[in-house]
Design a protein around this motif. Structure first.
Motif, short mmCIF file in Angstrom:
data_model
loop_
_atom_site.label_atom_id
_atom_site.label_comp_id
_atom_site.label_asym_id
_atom_site.label_seq_id
_atom_site.Cartn_x
_atom_site.Cartn_y
_atom_site.Cartn_z
N GLU A 59 80.72 50.60 55.15
CA GLU A 59 80.18 51.32 56.29
C GLU A 59 80.61 52.78 56.23
N PRO A 60 79.87 53.65 56.94
CA PRO A 60 80.26 55.06 56.95
C PRO A 60 81.71 55.22 57.41
N ASP A 61 82.46 56.05 56.69
CA ASP A 61 83.86 56.30 57.01
C ASP A 61 83.94 57.60 57.79
N THR A 62 84.10 57.47 59.09
CA THR A 62 84.18 58.66 59.95
C THR A 62 85.62 59.05 60.24
N SER A 63 86.57 58.39 59.58
CA SER A 63 87.99 58.69 59.82
C SER A 63 88.47 59.91 59.08
N THR A 92 82.93 56.58 47.73
CA THR A 92 81.81 57.50 47.87
C THR A 92 80.53 56.83 47.36
N LEU A 93 79.45 56.98 48.11
CA LEU A 93 78.18 56.41 47.70
C LEU A 93 77.62 57.21 46.52
N ARG A 94 77.45 56.56 45.37
CA ARG A 94 76.98 57.23 44.16
C ARG A 94 75.48 57.09 43.94
N THR A 95 74.94 55.93 44.28
CA THR A 95 73.49 55.71 44.18
C THR A 95 73.12 54.61 45.15
N TYR A 96 71.86 54.58 45.57
CA TYR A 96 71.44 53.56 46.53
C TYR A 96 69.93 53.41 46.50
N THR A 97 69.49 52.32 47.10
CA THR A 97 68.07 52.12 47.36
C THR A 97 67.94 51.46 48.72
N ILE A 98 66.90 51.80 49.43
CA ILE A 98 66.61 51.14 50.70
C ILE A 98 65.61 50.03 50.38
N VAL A 99 66.05 48.80 50.54
CA VAL A 99 65.25 47.63 50.20
C VAL A 99 64.36 47.29 51.40
N SER A 100 63.07 47.26 51.18
CA SER A 100 62.15 46.97 52.28
C SER A 100 61.36 45.67 52.07
N PHE A 101 61.55 45.04 50.93
CA PHE A 101 60.88 43.77 50.65
C PHE A 101 61.91 42.85 50.00
N ALA A 102 62.09 41.66 50.56
CA ALA A 102 63.09 40.72 50.04
C ALA A 102 62.58 39.29 50.19
N MET A 134 78.15 60.28 50.50
CA MET A 134 78.72 59.99 51.82
C MET A 134 79.96 59.12 51.68
N PRO A 135 81.00 59.40 52.49
CA PRO A 135 82.21 58.59 52.44
C PRO A 135 81.98 57.24 53.12
N LEU A 136 82.48 56.20 52.48
CA LEU A 136 82.33 54.84 52.99
C LEU A 136 83.67 54.12 52.97
N ARG A 137 83.76 53.05 53.75
CA ARG A 137 84.96 52.21 53.74
C ARG A 137 84.53 50.74 53.77
N LEU A 138 85.37 49.90 53.21
CA LEU A 138 85.10 48.47 53.14
C LEU A 138 85.00 47.89 54.54
N ALA A 139 84.03 47.02 54.75
CA ALA A 139 83.86 46.32 56.02
C ALA A 139 83.56 44.86 55.70
#
Length: 153
Positions: free
Chosen positions: A143-147, A71-81, A119-124
């Motif tokens: 990646e999103p886990d739609t299963s 499960t995604l616990r925290t995130y950031t959308i990185v726009s500068f790298a 959101m549920p996620l699975r290893l890719a």
């Protein structure tokens, strides 16, 4: 100087040269997964090598498989790298059965409309690059886990 050593030829001309994981805790194969080092005294888990546990100072560890869904616990959308790193991308912390894994959220648009806490996620796994001998460096993300197997909260 003439090279007189002999090397065994590949088994067949269509044999895959192979793949190597970009981190030592990624296990490739039919069922890719991550392995953590778990303190045998307090069960704290680490992906890097430890001489002692940061939680209890124990010095013995056992390798344990980490669940491939979470499960995604925290995130950031990185726009500068750094130059050469494609942006935007999503960097997150995924709770995989109690083990917190830092990784990118892949195979979905990196927009606030597509990324949500819980959101549920699975290893890719994916190819990061290929060397001159055709050996692929393989990385991982989630990646999103739609299963329906993920642990949505």
């Amino acid at each position: 100087m003439t090279d007189t050593s002999t090397a065994a030829p590949p088994a067949s001309s269509d044999a895959s040269p192979g793949a190597v994981p970009i981190v030592d805790y990624l296990v490739l194969g039919d069922h890719p997964h991550l392995i953590a080092h778990e303190c045998t005294k307090c069960s704290a888990r680490y992906f890097d090598h430890r001489n002692a546990c940061a939680s209890c100072f124990g010095t013995e560890f056992a390798d344990v498989d980490v669940p491939t869904t979470g499960t995604l616990r925290t995130y950031t959308i990185v726009s500068f790298a750094a130059p050469g790193v494609p942006v935007p991308f999503v960097a997150g912390v995924i709770d995989c059965g109690g083990t917190h894994v830092r990784g990118n959220v892949v195979n979905t648009d990196p927009t606030p409309e597509n990324i949500t806490l819980g959101m549920p996620l699975r290893l890719a796994t994916y190819v990061v690059g290929t060397d001159d001998n055709g050996v692929e460096a393989t990385g991982f993300g989630f990646e999103p886990d739609t299963s329906g197997n993920g642990e949505a909260v």
